[in-house]
Design a protein around this motif. Structure first.
Motif, PDB file in Angstrom:
ATOM      1  N   LEU A 129       0.826  -1.210   0.000  1.00 54.54           N
ATOM      2  CA  LEU A 129       0.000   0.000   0.000  1.00 54.54           C
ATOM      3  C   LEU A 129       0.856   1.254   0.000  1.00 54.54           C
ATOM      4  CD1 LEU A 129      -2.591  -1.076   2.719  1.00 54.54           C
ATOM      5  CD2 LEU A 129      -2.846  -1.216   0.252  1.00 54.54           C
ATOM      6  N   MET A 130       0.275   2.326  -0.510  1.00 55.39           N
ATOM      7  CA  MET A 130       0.923   3.632  -0.463  1.00 55.39           C
ATOM      8  C   MET A 130       1.069   4.021   1.006  1.00 55.39           C
ATOM      9  SD  MET A 130       1.333   4.578  -3.651  1.00 55.39           S
ATOM     10  CE  MET A 130       1.331   6.336  -3.820  1.00 55.39           C
ATOM     11  N   PRO A 131       2.092   4.806   1.347  1.00 58.99           N
ATOM     12  CA  PRO A 131       2.327   5.152   2.755  1.00 58.99           C
ATOM     13  C   PRO A 131       1.124   5.799   3.447  1.00 58.99           C
ATOM     14  CG  PRO A 131       4.252   5.683   1.466  1.00 58.99           C
ATOM     15  CD  PRO A 131       3.186   5.272   0.491  1.00 58.99           C
ATOM     16  N   ASP A 132       0.414   6.696   2.780  1.00 61.84           N
ATOM     17  CA  ASP A 132      -0.737   7.327   3.437  1.00 61.84           C
ATOM     18  C   ASP A 132      -1.866   6.327   3.652  1.00 61.84           C
ATOM     19  OD1 ASP A 132      -1.090   7.291   0.665  1.00 61.84           O
ATOM     20  OD2 ASP A 132      -2.406   9.024   0.678  1.00 61.84           O
ATOM     21  N   ASP A 145      -0.879   4.328   6.692  1.00 64.15           N
ATOM     22  CA  ASP A 145      -1.095   5.123   7.902  1.00 64.15           C
ATOM     23  C   ASP A 145      -2.573   5.140   8.288  1.00 64.15           C
ATOM     24  OD1 ASP A 145       1.610   5.662   7.940  1.00 64.15           O
ATOM     25  OD2 ASP A 145       1.412   7.666   7.066  1.00 64.15           O
ATOM     26  N   ALA A 146      -3.451   5.283   7.308  1.00 61.23           N
ATOM     27  CA  ALA A 146      -4.889   5.287   7.589  1.00 61.23           C
ATOM     28  C   ALA A 146      -5.327   3.932   8.141  1.00 61.23           C
ATOM     29  CB  ALA A 146      -5.675   5.630   6.322  1.00 61.23           C
ATOM     30  N   ALA A 177      -3.406   1.798   9.779  1.00 69.04           N
ATOM     31  CA  ALA A 177      -2.862   1.693  11.133  1.00 69.04           C
ATOM     32  C   ALA A 177      -3.725   2.460  12.131  1.00 69.04           C
ATOM     33  CB  ALA A 177      -1.429   2.214  11.170  1.00 69.04           C
ATOM     34  N   GLN A 178      -4.208   3.624  11.734  1.00 68.31           N
ATOM     35  CA  GLN A 178      -5.073   4.413  12.607  1.00 68.31           C
ATOM     36  C   GLN A 178      -6.385   3.669  12.880  1.00 68.31           C
ATOM     37  OE1 GLN A 178      -4.216   7.172  14.181  1.00 68.31           O
ATOM     38  NE2 GLN A 178      -6.173   7.234  15.204  1.00 68.31           N
ATOM     39  N   SER A 179      -6.953   3.046  11.858  1.00 68.55           N
ATOM     40  CA  SER A 179      -8.188   2.271  12.026  1.00 68.55           C
ATOM     41  C   SER A 179      -7.978   1.089  12.969  1.00 68.55           C
ATOM     42  CB  SER A 179      -8.684   1.747  10.678  1.00 68.55           C
ATOM     43  OG  SER A 179      -9.014   2.789   9.834  1.00 68.55           O
ATOM     44  N   LEU A 180      -6.832   0.433  12.831  1.00 70.00           N
ATOM     45  CA  LEU A 180      -6.543  -0.715  13.698  1.00 70.00           C
ATOM     46  C   LEU A 180      -6.272  -0.280  15.137  1.00 70.00           C
ATOM     47  CD1 LEU A 180      -4.360  -2.868  11.274  1.00 70.00           C
ATOM     48  CD2 LEU A 180      -6.785  -3.148  11.836  1.00 70.00           C
ATOM     49  N   ARG A 181      -5.627   0.884  15.305  1.00 71.23           N
ATOM     50  CA  ARG A 181      -5.425   1.416  16.665  1.00 71.23           C
ATOM     51  C   ARG A 181      -6.764   1.720  17.327  1.00 71.23           C
ATOM     52  NH1 ARG A 181      -0.599   3.645  14.598  1.00 71.23           N
ATOM     53  NH2 ARG A 181      -1.655   5.480  13.800  1.00 71.23           N
ATOM     54  N   LEU A 182      -7.689   2.306  16.565  1.00 73.79           N
ATOM     55  CA  LEU A 182      -9.015   2.599  17.104  1.00 73.79           C
ATOM     56  C   LEU A 182      -9.731   1.304  17.501  1.00 73.79           C
ATOM     57  CD1 LEU A 182     -11.377   4.508  17.725  1.00 73.79           C
ATOM     58  CD2 LEU A 182     -12.056   4.275  15.330  1.00 73.79           C
ATOM     59  N   ALA A 183      -9.640   0.294  16.662  1.00 75.99           N
ATOM     60  CA  ALA A 183     -10.277  -0.991  16.979  1.00 75.99           C
ATOM     61  C   ALA A 183      -9.669  -1.588  18.242  1.00 75.99           C
ATOM     62  CB  ALA A 183     -10.125  -1.955  15.797  1.00 75.99           C
ATOM     63  N   ARG A 184      -8.353  -1.484  18.380  1.00 74.74           N
ATOM     64  CA  ARG A 184      -7.689  -2.007  19.574  1.00 74.74           C
ATOM     65  C   ARG A 184      -8.163  -1.261  20.824  1.00 74.74           C
ATOM     66  NH1 ARG A 184      -2.646  -1.234  18.090  1.00 74.74           N
ATOM     67  NH2 ARG A 184      -2.773  -2.985  16.669  1.00 74.74           N
ATOM     68  N   TYR A 185      -8.305   0.045  20.700  1.00 73.84           N
ATOM     69  CA  TYR A 185      -8.808   0.851  21.819  1.00 73.84           C
ATOM     70  C   TYR A 185     -10.230   0.426  22.189  1.00 73.84           C
ATOM     71  CZ  TYR A 185     -10.763   4.811  24.317  1.00 73.84           C
ATOM     72  OH  TYR A 185     -11.407   5.599  25.246  1.00 73.84           O
ATOM     73  N   LEU A 186     -11.087   0.253  21.183  1.00 77.48           N
ATOM     74  CA  LEU A 186     -12.461  -0.161  21.444  1.00 77.48           C
ATOM     75  C   LEU A 186     -12.510  -1.552  22.086  1.00 77.48           C
ATOM     76  CD1 LEU A 186     -14.203   1.160  18.208  1.00 77.48           C
ATOM     77  CD2 LEU A 186     -14.349   2.117  20.518  1.00 77.48           C
ATOM     78  N   HIS A 204     -13.732  -6.815  12.620  1.00 78.29           N
ATOM     79  CA  HIS A 204     -13.550  -5.401  12.264  1.00 78.29           C
ATOM     80  C   HIS A 204     -12.162  -5.160  11.672  1.00 78.29           C
ATOM     81  CE1 HIS A 204     -14.209  -1.097  12.453  1.00 78.29           C
ATOM     82  NE2 HIS A 204     -12.988  -0.989  12.962  1.00 78.29           N
ATOM     83  N   CYS A 205     -11.133  -5.749  12.282  1.00 75.40           N
ATOM     84  CA  CYS A 205      -9.766  -5.579  11.760  1.00 75.40           C
ATOM     85  C   CYS A 205      -9.640  -6.161  10.348  1.00 75.40           C
ATOM     86  CB  CYS A 205      -8.756  -6.224  12.699  1.00 75.40           C
ATOM     87  SG  CYS A 205      -8.560  -5.352  14.254  1.00 75.40           S
ATOM     88  N   ALA A 206     -10.231  -7.319  10.118  1.00 79.45           N
ATOM     89  CA  ALA A 206     -10.186  -7.931   8.775  1.00 79.45           C
ATOM     90  C   ALA A 206     -10.911  -7.041   7.774  1.00 79.45           C
ATOM     91  CB  ALA A 206     -10.800  -9.322   8.804  1.00 79.45           C
ATOM     92  N   ALA A 207     -12.053  -6.458   8.184  1.00 83.81           N
ATOM     93  CA  ALA A 207     -12.799  -5.563   7.286  1.00 83.81           C
ATOM     94  C   ALA A 207     -11.976  -4.316   6.959  1.00 83.81           C
ATOM     95  CB  ALA A 207     -14.129  -5.168   7.922  1.00 83.81           C
ATOM     96  N   CYS A 208     -11.274  -3.771   7.952  1.00 82.85           N
ATOM     97  CA  CYS A 208     -10.407  -2.602   7.704  1.00 82.85           C
ATOM     98  C   CYS A 208      -9.296  -2.947   6.724  1.00 82.85           C
ATOM     99  CB  CYS A 208      -9.808  -2.105   9.020  1.00 82.85           C
ATOM    100  SG  CYS A 208     -10.965  -1.294  10.122  1.00 82.85           S
ATOM    101  N   ARG A 209      -8.702  -4.130   6.887  1.00 79.12           N
ATOM    102  CA  ARG A 209      -7.625  -4.547   5.981  1.00 79.12           C
ATOM    103  C   ARG A 209      -8.141  -4.768   4.561  1.00 79.12           C
ATOM    104  NH1 ARG A 209      -6.445  -8.333  10.398  1.00 79.12           N
ATOM    105  NH2 ARG A 209      -4.942  -7.292  11.748  1.00 79.12           N
ATOM    106  N   ARG A 210      -9.312  -5.417   4.444  1.00 78.21           N
ATOM    107  CA  ARG A 210      -9.891  -5.634   3.105  1.00 78.21           C
ATOM    108  C   ARG A 210     -10.179  -4.301   2.427  1.00 78.21           C
ATOM    109  NH1 ARG A 210     -12.930  -9.629   5.905  1.00 78.21           N
ATOM    110  NH2 ARG A 210     -14.712  -8.194   5.925  1.00 78.21           N
ATOM    111  N   GLU A 211     -10.720  -3.350   3.183  1.00 76.48           N
ATOM    112  CA  GLU A 211     -11.012  -2.035   2.613  1.00 76.48           C
ATOM    113  C   GLU A 211      -9.735  -1.339   2.162  1.00 76.48           C
ATOM    114  OE1 GLU A 211     -12.437   2.196   4.366  1.00 76.48           O
ATOM    115  OE2 GLU A 211     -13.712   0.489   4.860  1.00 76.48           O
ATOM    116  N   ALA A 212      -8.680  -1.422   2.962  1.00 76.36           N
ATOM    117  CA  ALA A 212      -7.405  -0.809   2.585  1.00 76.36           C
ATOM    118  C   ALA A 212      -6.847  -1.442   1.317  1.00 76.36           C
ATOM    119  CB  ALA A 212      -6.401  -0.922   3.726  1.00 76.36           C
ATOM    120  N   ILE A 213      -6.964  -2.761   1.209  1.00 77.61           N
ATOM    121  CA  ILE A 213      -6.482  -3.453   0.009  1.00 77.61           C
ATOM    122  C   ILE A 213      -7.281  -3.017  -1.217  1.00 77.61           C
ATOM    123  CG2 ILE A 213      -6.343  -5.706  -1.115  1.00 77.61           C
ATOM    124  CD1 ILE A 213      -5.695  -6.857   1.711  1.00 77.61           C
ATOM    125  N   GLN A 214      -8.599  -2.966  -1.064  1.00 71.05           N
ATOM    126  CA  GLN A 214      -9.449  -2.595  -2.200  1.00 71.05           C
ATOM    127  C   GLN A 214      -9.157  -1.174  -2.661  1.00 71.05           C
ATOM    128  OE1 GLN A 214     -13.662  -2.790  -1.467  1.00 71.05           O
ATOM    129  NE2 GLN A 214     -14.187  -2.113  -3.519  1.00 71.05           N
TER     130      GLN A 214
END
Length: 169
Positions: free
Chosen positions: A46-49, A52-53, A55-64, A78-88
């Motif tokens: 993935l592109m760096p930005d 980063d987005a 990683a921020q989503s996964l940090r939020l999920a970890r906090y929740l 939720h983490c798998a959904a965030c990763r799939r969205e980032a890949i897409q």
């Protein structure tokens, strides 16, 4: 032609999410299946930005999860959904233009200045690309004076993303 062949579904040439064997998966236009694993994210380069987005989503999920909002299964889903969205959406980064935030007054001055200096048939986008190219060369000069090498220091993720972009060209 038989009725069966006429009614057969054509393969979908779009990104879509389906449930296979009780698991939600993402399928790309070529038919590759993504489950949303960290390995698939690494492979996607993935592109760096975008990284980063994610990683921020996964940090939020970890906090929740720590706060008790998610149980273990919801957290993993939720983490798998965030990763799939980032890949897409990361697959579109190489094919689409990037945006840069700039104030309106600076944009107006750049557009006016570009009309003054750009050649026949050259667009404002061509002018901006030239500006960025010259700035990259200046950064390479600065890197050479700092490190002795005429290359901008890149993280491993930036190197991987650049290699993936070079493969697509």
């Amino acid at each position: 032609m038989s009725a069966k062949k006429k009614n057969a579904k054509k393969p979908r040439r779009i990104w879509h999410t389906v449930i296979r064997k009780g698991e939600r998966v993402l399928i790309d236009p070529a038919g590759r299946v993504y489950h949303g694993t960290p390995g698939e994210v690494r492979e996607a380069a993935l592109m760096p930005d975008r990284r980063d987005a994610l990683a921020q989503s996964l940090r939020l999920a970890r906090y929740l999860r720590e706060e008790g909002t998610f149980d273990a299964a919801e957290f993993c889903a939720h983490c798998a959904a965030c990763r799939r969205e980032a890949i897409q959406f990361g697959s579109f980064d190489a094919n689409h233009l990037c945006t840069v935030a700039i104030s309106a007054d600076k944009l107006i001055m750049l557009q006016a200045g570009s009309r003054l200096v750009r050649g026949e048939g050259e667009t404002f986008d061509d002018f901006c690309a030239g500006l960025f190219d010259s700035e990259i060369y200046a950064l390479m000069d600065a890197a050479e004076s700092e490190t002795g090498k005429r290359e901008i220091p890149l993280t491993r993720h930036e190197r991987r993303a650049l290699a993936a972009l070079a493969e697509k060209k």
